[in-house]
Design a protein around this motif. Structure first.
Motif, PDB file in Angstrom:
ATOM      1  N   ALA A 183      51.497  34.937  22.751  1.00 57.16           N
ATOM      2  CA  ALA A 183      50.067  35.233  22.822  1.00 57.16           C
ATOM      3  C   ALA A 183      49.804  36.124  24.030  1.00 57.16           C
ATOM      4  N   LEU A 184      48.662  36.774  24.021  1.00 59.79           N
ATOM      5  CA  LEU A 184      48.290  37.679  25.094  1.00 59.79           C
ATOM      6  C   LEU A 184      47.217  37.063  25.980  1.00 59.79           C
ATOM      7  N   THR A 185      47.383  37.199  27.300  1.00 57.34           N
ATOM      8  CA  THR A 185      46.325  36.805  28.224  1.00 57.34           C
ATOM      9  C   THR A 185      45.208  37.845  28.144  1.00 57.34           C
ATOM     10  N   THR A 186      44.105  37.594  28.838  1.00 61.71           N
ATOM     11  CA  THR A 186      43.007  38.564  28.809  1.00 61.71           C
ATOM     12  C   THR A 186      43.404  39.874  29.485  1.00 61.71           C
ATOM     13  N   GLY A 187      44.448  39.822  30.318  1.00 59.49           N
ATOM     14  CA  GLY A 187      44.927  41.038  30.965  1.00 59.49           C
ATOM     15  C   GLY A 187      45.994  41.757  30.165  1.00 59.49           C
ATOM     16  N   GLY A 188      46.296  41.229  28.960  1.00 58.74           N
ATOM     17  CA  GLY A 188      47.286  41.873  28.107  1.00 58.74           C
ATOM     18  C   GLY A 188      48.716  41.439  28.352  1.00 58.74           C
ATOM     19  N   GLU A 189      48.934  40.437  29.195  1.00 60.55           N
ATOM     20  CA  GLU A 189      50.291  39.954  29.477  1.00 60.55           C
ATOM     21  C   GLU A 189      50.766  39.045  28.337  1.00 60.55           C
ATOM     22  N   ARG A 190      51.994  39.240  27.908  1.00 59.25           N
ATOM     23  CA  ARG A 190      52.572  38.422  26.842  1.00 59.25           C
ATOM     24  C   ARG A 190      53.060  37.094  27.428  1.00 59.25           C
ATOM     25  N   VAL A 191      52.646  35.986  26.791  1.00 63.78           N
ATOM     26  CA  VAL A 191      53.022  34.645  27.252  1.00 63.78           C
ATOM     27  C   VAL A 191      53.557  33.850  26.063  1.00 63.78           C
ATOM     28  N   LEU A 192      54.660  33.145  26.287  1.00 59.94           N
ATOM     29  CA  LEU A 192      55.199  32.269  25.246  1.00 59.94           C
ATOM     30  C   LEU A 192      54.473  30.930  25.280  1.00 59.94           C
ATOM     31  N   LEU A 193      53.925  30.523  24.141  1.00 59.58           N
ATOM     32  CA  LEU A 193      53.303  29.212  23.996  1.00 59.58           C
ATOM     33  C   LEU A 193      54.244  28.328  23.187  1.00 59.58           C
ATOM     34  N   SER A 194      54.495  27.121  23.686  1.00 63.14           N
ATOM     35  CA  SER A 194      55.474  26.246  23.038  1.00 63.14           C
ATOM     36  C   SER A 194      54.947  25.617  21.758  1.00 63.14           C
TER      37      SER A 194
END
Length: 331
Positions: free
Chosen positions: A185-196
């Motif tokens: 998923a993407l944070t509001t700043g556009g950073e890609r984050v893995l959600l478990s």
């Protein structure tokens, strides 16, 4: 009127201090989140970033106030229940603070698998806090279950049943990470984050949802039974209050044993509702689009609950007439 309100506020202020301080902080967060919803247009997984803190603040304020009121009632083991409530207040405050901090940062408070050290620390604190909150509620339920905590039988049963339902609701929250539905998923700043994991079943998180709750309208959503179970405590207490109010008008309800039995019926029916909503969510079915099986199960649950309530009322009526008949015979 103002004198009555002032007396009520002073009485509430004497309730369990840590819980009431936690409630006060939730009310403050409620205001901050409401402002954030208006002025901050950032979106996270399709929802306004301040919606989750807003919902957490409402839920924790309502539950904390209810718990503080219950602990103000005379009961055995008050030192233990007070300590457990303090655990709930502290962990509830910390976990909700993490939700608010992550919202302000425009990132995820739940299931965030970021490798950043700060994120990992917050996830450990948050996860342990959730577990502590549930364990504290289980212990409270056990301590209060073995005693009558209110002079009115119906209210006492509502407290016992409601605490049990709340624990069930908390436990159902663990079904969400058990899905193991990892996604990027993407944070509001556009950073890609893995959600478990995620709360939706059969569809990705962040899709179309109901107003305010954001419960999925295209797939199942495990937040629904989690929420319904968690606030079963308030539902049972409101039910007991309504029955007490109706008792002034309907003599059949004046016996608190009858009202207590009706609360028991309501608790069993509510448990069935939680089970039905869980089953529906696990079948990847939106709340607003039940299939024939779900509708049939809901109709059966409603019918059985109504029949059980009718049986209680009929039995109460017969007991009342029998007592009147014996009184007449004696006279």
């Amino acid at each position: 009127m103002s004198a009555v309100l002032g007396a009520l506020l002073r009485r509430v202020a004497r309730w369990h201090r840590p819980l009431m301080l936690m409630v006060a902080s939730m009310l403050l967060l409620l205001v901050v989140s409401a402002v954030g919803l208006v002025v901050d247009g950032r979106v996270l997984l399709g929802a306004p970033v301040w919606l989750k803190p807003f919902k957490f603040a409402v839920s924790m304020a309502v539950y904390g106030t209810t718990l503080a009121w219950m602990l103000s009632l005379p009961h055995r083991g008050s030192k233990w229940t007070s300590g457990l409530a303090t655990v709930f207040a502290v962990t509830g405050f910390v976990d909700t603070a993490i939700v608010a901090i992550q919202a302000a940062r425009g990132t995820f408070s739940h299931f965030n698998k970021s490798t950043e050290s700060a994120e990992r620390v917050m996830q450990v604190i948050f996860g342990n806090g959730v577990l502590l909150i549930m364990l504290a509620n289980i212990a409270l339920a056990v301590i209060l279950a073995v005693q009558r905590v209110h002079a009115d039988r119906a209210m006492s049963r509502a407290i016992h049943a409601g605490l049990t339902l709340a624990v069930v609701g908390m436990a159902l929250g663990f079904l969400i990470p058990m899905q193991g539905k990892a996604e990027i998923a993407l944070t509001t700043g556009g950073e890609r984050v893995l959600l478990s994991s995620g709360h939706s079943v059969g569809v990705p998180d962040g899709g179309p949802g109901l107003p305010l709750t954001e419960w999925s309208t295209t797939g199942g959503d495990l937040r629904i039974p989690h929420f319904v179970g968690l606030h079963g405590l308030q539902v049972m207490l409101i039910g007991a209050l309504l029955l007490a109010a109706l008792a002034a008008r309907y003599p059949l309800l004046r016996d608190d044993r009858t009202r207590a039995r009706l609360i028991g019926v309501a608790a069993v029916g509510y448990t069935g509702l939680i089970a039905l909503l869980t089953w529906q969510a696990l079948r990847a079915q939106p709340l607003i689009r039940p299939d024939v099986l779900t509708l049939a199960a809901g109709a059966l649950l409603t019918a059985l609950t109504a029949v059980a309530a009718a049986v209680v009322l009929v039995a109460a009526g017969r007991a009342s007439h029998g007592g009147e008949g014996r009184a007449s015979a004696v006279g």
